[in-house]
Design a protein around this motif. Structure first.
Motif, mmCIF file in Angstrom:
data_model
loop_
_atom_site.group_PDB
_atom_site.id
_atom_site.type_symbol
_atom_site.label_atom_id
_atom_site.label_comp_id
_atom_site.label_asym_id
_atom_site.label_seq_id
_atom_site.Cartn_x
_atom_site.Cartn_y
_atom_site.Cartn_z
ATOM 1 N N GLN A 37 17.902 11.872 72.808
ATOM 2 C CA GLN A 37 17.359 13.205 72.593
ATOM 3 C C GLN A 37 17.135 13.483 71.099
ATOM 4 O O GLN A 37 16.114 14.061 70.706
ATOM 5 C CB GLN A 37 18.288 14.263 73.190
ATOM 6 C CG GLN A 37 17.779 15.690 73.081
ATOM 7 C CD GLN A 37 16.460 15.894 73.795
ATOM 8 O OE1 GLN A 37 16.281 15.436 74.936
ATOM 9 N NE2 GLN A 37 15.512 16.572 73.139
ATOM 10 N N ALA A 38 18.080 13.061 70.251
ATOM 11 C CA ALA A 38 17.950 13.270 68.804
ATOM 12 C C ALA A 38 16.754 12.491 68.251
ATOM 13 O O ALA A 38 15.987 13.011 67.413
ATOM 14 C CB ALA A 38 19.235 12.838 68.101
ATOM 15 N N GLN B 131 30.000 11.405 70.681
ATOM 16 C CA GLN B 131 30.383 12.152 71.869
ATOM 17 C C GLN B 131 30.175 13.658 71.678
ATOM 18 O O GLN B 131 30.040 14.402 72.657
ATOM 19 C CB GLN B 131 31.852 11.871 72.228
ATOM 20 C CG GLN B 131 32.075 10.458 72.725
ATOM 21 C CD GLN B 131 33.526 10.197 73.088
ATOM 22 O OE1 GLN B 131 34.454 10.414 72.286
ATOM 23 N NE2 GLN B 131 33.742 9.736 74.320
ATOM 24 N N LYS B 132 30.118 14.086 70.417
ATOM 25 C CA LYS B 132 29.924 15.504 70.119
ATOM 26 C C LYS B 132 28.454 15.812 69.805
ATOM 27 O O LYS B 132 27.903 16.782 70.305
ATOM 28 C CB LYS B 132 30.796 15.912 68.932
ATOM 29 C CG LYS B 132 32.288 15.716 69.173
ATOM 30 C CD LYS B 132 33.077 16.087 67.912
ATOM 31 C CE LYS B 132 34.567 15.839 68.123
ATOM 32 N NZ LYS B 132 35.356 16.173 66.910
ATOM 33 N N GLN B 133 27.850 14.980 68.988
ATOM 34 C CA GLN B 133 26.472 15.231 68.583
ATOM 35 C C GLN B 133 25.849 13.972 68.004
ATOM 36 O O GLN B 133 26.561 13.038 67.618
ATOM 37 C CB GLN B 133 26.406 16.360 67.544
ATOM 38 C CG GLN B 133 27.115 16.007 66.233
ATOM 39 C CD GLN B 133 27.075 17.129 65.216
ATOM 40 O OE1 GLN B 133 26.711 18.263 65.538
ATOM 41 N NE2 GLN B 133 27.425 16.822 63.973
ATOM 42 N N THR C 92 22.673 13.196 65.117
ATOM 43 C CA THR C 92 21.743 13.813 64.157
ATOM 44 C C THR C 92 20.985 12.721 63.406
ATOM 45 O O THR C 92 21.588 11.858 62.760
ATOM 46 C CB THR C 92 22.495 14.691 63.144
ATOM 47 O OG1 THR C 92 23.353 15.597 63.840
ATOM 48 C CG2 THR C 92 21.519 15.470 62.269
ATOM 49 N N LYS D 168 22.538 11.797 74.154
ATOM 50 C CA LYS D 168 22.453 12.561 72.896
ATOM 51 C C LYS D 168 21.640 11.791 71.841
ATOM 52 O O LYS D 168 20.828 12.379 71.107
ATOM 53 C CB LYS D 168 23.846 12.861 72.365
ATOM 54 C CG LYS D 168 24.614 13.929 73.118
ATOM 55 C CD LYS D 168 25.944 14.204 72.444
ATOM 56 C CE LYS D 168 26.677 15.356 73.107
ATOM 57 N NZ LYS D 168 27.090 15.072 74.511
ATOM 58 N N GLU E 292 26.892 10.073 78.157
ATOM 59 C CA GLU E 292 26.511 11.314 77.466
ATOM 60 C C GLU E 292 26.137 11.039 75.997
ATOM 61 O O GLU E 292 25.190 11.618 75.466
ATOM 62 C CB GLU E 292 27.650 12.328 77.539
ATOM 63 C CG GLU E 292 27.877 12.950 78.893
ATOM 64 C CD GLU E 292 28.623 12.004 79.844
ATOM 65 O OE1 GLU E 292 29.122 10.953 79.366
ATOM 66 O OE2 GLU E 292 28.680 12.305 81.046
ATOM 67 N N SER E 293 26.874 10.141 75.367
ATOM 68 C CA SER E 293 26.551 9.783 73.978
ATOM 69 C C SER E 293 25.181 9.118 73.906
ATOM 70 O O SER E 293 24.380 9.382 72.992
ATOM 71 C CB SER E 293 27.616 8.842 73.412
ATOM 72 O OG SER E 293 28.884 9.463 73.402
#
Length: 275
Positions: free
Chosen positions: A190-191, A151-153, A155, A187, A183-184
């Motif tokens: 996108q990563a 939920q934050k990032q 990588t 992310k 949203e997760s």
């Protein structure tokens, strides 16, 4: 004057003069003998002729030997004791021959030394030509280990990219993960795109699957029927052991092998030998 000239003459010249004298004497004897009847020859005359002939033959052979260049004697192999006392700047022929032999052996060893397999060959060998692979994202492809962290990032682990791209060359790869919100999911995609996972052509966004429960991921795996599944959850590995041909259980701690077809490793890089 004559004494000085004779003393300065070489051994070869003296032998030549000796032969000339003997030849003249033999010629004189032969002429006198042939002028006499053969019946009048006694044993002493015959012996004298034979002796002269032998003397001429031996003298001629001695002259040939003197005129020939001396033969090269074979070089004696140096013993260890002599080698230690010899001049270190000069090396015996055997040393150079030994260096040549060693050089040839080095070339042969280099030519026949085992060729180190490439990462792609190792991946194919480890997967046993498996044509379809499913893999969890958290803790395997991503640095994060829980849906809450996503939920934050998100990588992507840089060390896993090379192995991941090699898998996509030989197998149909599906990535999947449990997420808590849209949203997760965004992310994560996108990563993966930023890391270049979709640029190799072997993996597309449609093969990245998301679910809301752990059982949902297990259901994805069973529906896809892969040859390999890679996960971090030991419960899912145990449940799928009866349905999936091979599995890789990834854990930081040394995991216990729960079934013959379940392999264990701290990372997929380590399992495929690239770490």
């Amino acid at each position: 004057m004559s004494e000085s000239s004779s003393s300065s003459s070489s051994p070869t010249e003296e032998i030549v003069r000796l032969i000339k004298r003997l030849s003249a004497y033999v010629t004189f004897k032969m002429s006198s003998l042939f002028s006499t009847s053969i019946r009048n020859l006694d044993s002493r005359s015959v012996g004298a002729i034979a002796g002269l002939a032998i003397a001429v033959i031996f003298t001629w052979r001695a002259l040939r030997t003197t005129g020939e260049p001396p033969r090269r004697q074979p070089k004696r192999r140096m013993q260890p004791a002599e080698t230690s006392q010899s001049n270190p700047a000069s090396s015996p022929p055997d040393v150079s021959a030994s260096h040549e032999d060693n050089g040839v052996q080095d070339v042969v060893d280099h030519f026949f030394q085992p060729v180190k397999p490439t990462l792609g060959q190792i991946v194919r060998q480890k997967l046993s030509e498996g044509r379809k692979v499913t893999c969890r994202l958290l803790g395997v492809i991503l640095e994060e280990s829980s849906p809450e962290e996503l939920q934050k990032q998100a990588t992507v682990r840089s060390s896993v990219l090379e192995v991941l791209l090699e898998i996509t060359k030989y197998s149909d790869l599906y990535l999947m993960e449990r997420v808590l919100d849209d949203e997760s999911e965004a992310k994560v995609l996108q990563a993966l795109e930023t890391a270049g996972v979709f640029t190799s052509g072997g993996l597309v966004k449609d093969k990245v699957l998301f679910c809301s429960t752990e059982m949902g991921r297990s259901s994805f795996v069973r529906q896809l029927e892969p040859d390999w599944h890679i996960d971090t959850n030991p419960e899912i590995s145990t449940q799928l052991a009866r349905f999936i041909k091979y599995q890789l259980h990834v854990s930081d701690a040394k995991p216990e092998r729960t079934a013959p077809n379940v392999f264990c490793s701290q990372s997929i890089e380590q399992f495929f030998g690239s770490a």
